[in-house]
Design a protein around this motif. Sequence first.
Motif, PDB file in Angstrom:
ATOM      1  N   ALA A   9       0.918  -1.533   3.214  1.00  0.00           N
ATOM      2  CA  ALA A   9       0.207  -2.480   3.671  1.00  0.00           C
ATOM      3  C   ALA A   9      -0.373  -3.614   2.647  1.00  0.00           C
ATOM      4  O   ALA A   9      -1.096  -4.075   1.812  1.00  0.00           O
ATOM      5  CB  ALA A   9      -0.933  -1.802   3.641  1.00  0.00           C
ATOM      6  N   PRO A  10      -0.681  -5.553   3.349  1.00  0.00           N
ATOM      7  CA  PRO A  10      -1.088  -5.969   2.980  1.00  0.00           C
ATOM      8  C   PRO A  10      -2.316  -6.632   2.600  1.00  0.00           C
ATOM      9  O   PRO A  10      -3.006  -7.021   1.726  1.00  0.00           O
ATOM     10  CB  PRO A  10      -0.567  -7.411   3.986  1.00  0.00           C
ATOM     11  N   ASN A  11      -3.270  -5.595   3.713  1.00  0.00           N
ATOM     12  CA  ASN A  11      -4.988  -6.139   3.314  1.00  0.00           C
ATOM     13  C   ASN A  11      -5.134  -4.898   1.926  1.00  0.00           C
ATOM     14  O   ASN A  11      -5.961  -5.500   0.743  1.00  0.00           O
ATOM     15  CB  ASN A  11      -6.206  -5.497   4.717  1.00  0.00           C
ATOM     16  N   PRO A  12      -4.542  -4.224   1.715  1.00  0.00           N
ATOM     17  CA  PRO A  12      -4.950  -3.222   1.064  1.00  0.00           C
ATOM     18  C   PRO A  12      -5.272  -3.707  -0.187  1.00  0.00           C
ATOM     19  O   PRO A  12      -5.540  -3.339  -1.856  1.00  0.00           O
ATOM     20  CB  PRO A  12      -4.936  -1.850   1.262  1.00  0.00           C
ATOM     21  N   GLU A  38      -2.349   9.377   8.895  1.00  0.00           N
ATOM     22  CA  GLU A  38      -3.023   9.691   7.859  1.00  0.00           C
ATOM     23  C   GLU A  38      -4.258   8.996   7.926  1.00  0.00           C
ATOM     24  O   GLU A  38      -5.469   9.372   7.749  1.00  0.00           O
ATOM     25  CB  GLU A  38      -2.826  10.069   6.385  1.00  0.00           C
ATOM     26  N   HIS A  39      -4.137   7.448   8.637  1.00  0.00           N
ATOM     27  CA  HIS A  39      -5.553   6.745   8.404  1.00  0.00           C
ATOM     28  C   HIS A  39      -6.789   7.262  10.003  1.00  0.00           C
ATOM     29  O   HIS A  39      -7.439   6.853   9.875  1.00  0.00           O
ATOM     30  CB  HIS A  39      -5.346   5.268   7.959  1.00  0.00           C
ATOM     31  N   ARG A  40      -5.532   8.127  10.245  1.00  0.00           N
ATOM     32  CA  ARG A  40      -6.115   8.122  11.922  1.00  0.00           C
ATOM     33  C   ARG A  40      -6.819   9.325  11.718  1.00  0.00           C
ATOM     34  O   ARG A  40      -7.401  10.866  13.278  1.00  0.00           O
ATOM     35  CB  ARG A  40      -5.015   8.116  13.517  1.00  0.00           C
ATOM     36  N   ASP A  41      -6.983  10.490  10.752  1.00  0.00           N
ATOM     37  CA  ASP A  41      -7.755  11.327  10.248  1.00  0.00           C
ATOM     38  C   ASP A  41      -8.790  11.418  10.957  1.00  0.00           C
ATOM     39  O   ASP A  41      -9.302  10.921  10.645  1.00  0.00           O
ATOM     40  CB  ASP A  41      -7.589  11.588   9.573  1.00  0.00           C
ATOM     41  N   ALA A  51     -10.532   3.081  11.611  1.00  0.00           N
ATOM     42  CA  ALA A  51      -9.600   3.739  11.393  1.00  0.00           C
ATOM     43  C   ALA A  51      -8.018   2.934   9.917  1.00  0.00           C
ATOM     44  O   ALA A  51      -7.025   2.386  10.639  1.00  0.00           O
ATOM     45  CB  ALA A  51      -8.255   4.393  12.015  1.00  0.00           C
ATOM     46  N   GLN A  52      -8.521   2.332   9.648  1.00  0.00           N
ATOM     47  CA  GLN A  52      -8.382   0.790   8.585  1.00  0.00           C
ATOM     48  C   GLN A  52      -8.743   1.088   7.133  1.00  0.00           C
ATOM     49  O   GLN A  52      -9.413   1.609   5.790  1.00  0.00           O
ATOM     50  CB  GLN A  52      -8.510  -0.665   9.298  1.00  0.00           C
ATOM     51  N   VAL A  53      -7.710   0.530   6.325  1.00  0.00           N
ATOM     52  CA  VAL A  53      -7.406   0.150   4.805  1.00  0.00           C
ATOM     53  C   VAL A  53      -7.506  -0.878   5.269  1.00  0.00           C
ATOM     54  O   VAL A  53      -6.353  -1.164   5.115  1.00  0.00           O
ATOM     55  CB  VAL A  53      -6.385   0.825   3.978  1.00  0.00           C
ATOM     56  N   PRO A  54      -7.901  -1.293   3.967  1.00  0.00           N
ATOM     57  CA  PRO A  54      -8.543  -0.305   2.474  1.00  0.00           C
ATOM     58  C   PRO A  54      -9.835  -0.179   3.025  1.00  0.00           C
ATOM     59  O   PRO A  54     -10.328  -0.813   3.651  1.00  0.00           O
ATOM     60  CB  PRO A  54      -9.093  -2.254   1.706  1.00  0.00           C
ATOM     61  N   THR A  55     -10.305   1.134   2.798  1.00  0.00           N
ATOM     62  CA  THR A  55     -12.003   0.877   2.235  1.00  0.00           C
ATOM     63  C   THR A  55     -12.532   1.607   1.341  1.00  0.00           C
ATOM     64  O   THR A  55     -11.884   2.251   0.432  1.00  0.00           O
ATOM     65  CB  THR A  55     -12.022   2.329   2.960  1.00  0.00           C
ATOM     66  N   LEU A  64     -17.395   0.633   2.070  1.00  0.00           N
ATOM     67  CA  LEU A  64     -16.959  -1.372   2.995  1.00  0.00           C
ATOM     68  C   LEU A  64     -15.402  -1.348   3.752  1.00  0.00           C
ATOM     69  O   LEU A  64     -14.419  -0.084   2.850  1.00  0.00           O
ATOM     70  CB  LEU A  64     -16.804  -2.054   1.844  1.00  0.00           C
ATOM     71  N   THR A  65     -15.233  -1.497   4.455  1.00  0.00           N
ATOM     72  CA  THR A  65     -14.394  -1.129   5.465  1.00  0.00           C
ATOM     73  C   THR A  65     -13.342  -3.029   5.124  1.00  0.00           C
ATOM     74  O   THR A  65     -12.715  -2.637   6.620  1.00  0.00           O
ATOM     75  CB  THR A  65     -14.166  -0.791   6.380  1.00  0.00           C
ATOM     76  N   GLU A  66     -13.581  -3.938   5.306  1.00  0.00           N
ATOM     77  CA  GLU A  66     -13.082  -5.443   5.324  1.00  0.00           C
ATOM     78  C   GLU A  66     -12.558  -5.325   3.958  1.00  0.00           C
ATOM     79  O   GLU A  66     -13.020  -5.472   2.827  1.00  0.00           O
ATOM     80  CB  GLU A  66     -14.405  -6.026   5.354  1.00  0.00           C
ATOM     81  N   SER A  67     -11.505  -5.541   3.216  1.00  0.00           N
ATOM     82  CA  SER A  67     -10.700  -6.556   2.278  1.00  0.00           C
ATOM     83  C   SER A  67     -11.322  -7.404   1.572  1.00  0.00           C
ATOM     84  O   SER A  67     -11.930  -7.131   0.562  1.00  0.00           O
ATOM     85  CB  SER A  67      -9.537  -7.129   2.843  1.00  0.00           C
ATOM     86  N   ARG A  68     -12.240  -8.520   2.533  1.00  0.00           N
ATOM     87  CA  ARG A  68     -12.770  -9.798   1.587  1.00  0.00           C
ATOM     88  C   ARG A  68     -14.548  -9.064   1.457  1.00  0.00           C
ATOM     89  O   ARG A  68     -14.745  -9.476   0.044  1.00  0.00           O
ATOM     90  CB  ARG A  68     -12.805 -11.364   2.813  1.00  0.00           C
ATOM     91  N   VAL A 113       5.287 -10.270  11.446  1.00  0.00           N
ATOM     92  CA  VAL A 113       5.929  -8.080  10.910  1.00  0.00           C
ATOM     93  C   VAL A 113       5.758  -6.784  11.838  1.00  0.00           C
ATOM     94  O   VAL A 113       6.331  -6.381  12.472  1.00  0.00           O
ATOM     95  CB  VAL A 113       5.154  -8.130   9.858  1.00  0.00           C
ATOM     96  N   ARG A 114       3.949  -7.546  12.227  1.00  0.00           N
ATOM     97  CA  ARG A 114       3.840  -5.564  13.416  1.00  0.00           C
ATOM     98  C   ARG A 114       4.366  -6.064  14.602  1.00  0.00           C
ATOM     99  O   ARG A 114       4.287  -4.724  14.725  1.00  0.00           O
ATOM    100  CB  ARG A 114       1.756  -6.128  13.103  1.00  0.00           C
ATOM    101  N   HIS A 115       4.723  -7.022  14.717  1.00  0.00           N
ATOM    102  CA  HIS A 115       5.827  -7.154  16.625  1.00  0.00           C
ATOM    103  C   HIS A 115       6.771  -7.382  16.171  1.00  0.00           C
ATOM    104  O   HIS A 115       7.238  -6.775  16.955  1.00  0.00           O
ATOM    105  CB  HIS A 115       4.437  -8.219  17.122  1.00  0.00           C
TER     106      HIS A 115
HETATM  107  N1  LIG Z   1      -9.657  -6.902   8.635  1.00  0.00           N
HETATM  108  C1  LIG Z   1      -9.124  -6.020   8.117  1.00  0.00           C
HETATM  109  C2  LIG Z   1      -7.922  -5.128   8.369  1.00  0.00           C
HETATM  110  C3  LIG Z   1      -6.921  -4.155   8.248  1.00  0.00           C
HETATM  111  C4  LIG Z   1      -6.115  -3.495   8.503  1.00  0.00           C
HETATM  112  O1  LIG Z   1      -5.224  -4.223   9.609  1.00  0.00           O
HETATM  113  N2  LIG Z   1      -5.685  -2.667   7.649  1.00  0.00           N
HETATM  114  C5  LIG Z   1      -4.286  -2.297   8.243  1.00  0.00           C
HETATM  115  C6  LIG Z   1      -3.751  -2.375   6.761  1.00  0.00           C
HETATM  116  S1  LIG Z   1      -2.739  -3.756   6.242  1.00  0.00           S
HETATM  117  C7  LIG Z   1      -4.322  -0.921   8.605  1.00  0.00           C
HETATM  118  O2  LIG Z   1      -4.658  -0.547   8.279  1.00  0.00           O
HETATM  119  N3  LIG Z   1      -3.728  -0.404   9.965  1.00  0.00           N
HETATM  120  C8  LIG Z   1      -3.643   0.915  10.817  1.00  0.00           C
HETATM  121  C9  LIG Z   1      -3.964   1.057  12.279  1.00  0.00           C
HETATM  122  O3  LIG Z   1      -3.707  -0.570  12.541  1.00  0.00           O
HETATM  123  O4  LIG Z   1      -3.172   1.385  12.640  1.00  0.00           O
HETATM  124  C10 LIG Z   1      -9.272  -6.182   6.309  1.00  0.00           C
HETATM  125  O5  LIG Z   1      -8.924  -6.960   6.183  1.00  0.00           O
HETATM  126  O6  LIG Z   1      -9.547  -5.198   5.618  1.00  0.00           O
END
Ligand SMILES: N[C@@H](CCC(=O)N[C@@H](CS)C(=O)NCC(=O)O)C(=O)O
Length: 206
Positions: A9-12, A38-41, A51-55, A64-68, A113-115
């Motif tokens: 995953a690119p953001n983590p 697992e992130h939707r748990d 429900a996103q990483v990184p956290t 904190l849940t935003e990478s920046r 990539v996602r789409h």
């Molecule tokens: N803006 C957030 C975006 C985080 C994000 O989109 N993370 C993706 C992984 S790269 C994720 O958790 N996706 C899970 C999903 O969309 O269900 C950040 O930069 O931290």
Amino acid sequence: MKLYSAPYAPNPRRVTMFLAEKAIVDIEVIRLDLQKGEHRDPAFRTKSPLAQVPTLELDDGRTLTESRAICSYLESIYPEPSLLGRDAWERAEIEMWDRRAELLFTLPLMMWVRHGSPHLAAVEREQTPEIAAYYQKQAMRLAKWFDTILADRIWIAGDRFTIADITAVCGLDFAKMMRWRPGEDLPHLKRWREAIADRPAGKVAA
Ligand SMILES: N[C@@H](CCC(=O)N[C@@H](CS)C(=O)NCC(=O)O)C(=O)O
């Protein structure tokens, strides 16, 4: 502190590359399997409402849940080597390049990539080929632009490696899933990518 991350995953990876450049080793990294959801748990959602990483979870339970934002926090605690700038001008200039890297380059690559990749079907859930095509075009246009920028500088924000380079390479490497990487038609972008491989951040698996 604990960092919730995920393989590929690119953001983590933006944060784990940041940790590598600063040689930060006292943060426990916990890898979730996004394909298995697992992130939707519900227990994880109490830490990361979207429900996103990184956290990043502090020892007192704050998250904190935003990478920046995570990188900004870590820069304050572990200032050396600076990746966000040391004075007012540097901080603003690096932020400008980091925002360009994120919004104009990495975001289109990620959306492509996602789409577009079957490997992301379980995560994206409703993939739309038209969205993939639109963002592919945007990303390729901006790849050319970054190639011209890198023609007369070593790193994206100038003469030293910063978060802007980390942000851009996370998007670029993610697009390997679409079998894309800069070739001879983008010589400066290619040279820049190769230079990252020799750095601590370049050793962090994509
Ligand atoms: N803006 C957030 C975006 C985080 C994000 O989109 N993370 C993706 C992984 S790269 C994720 O958790 N996706 C899970 C999903 O969309 O269900 C950040 O930069 O931290």
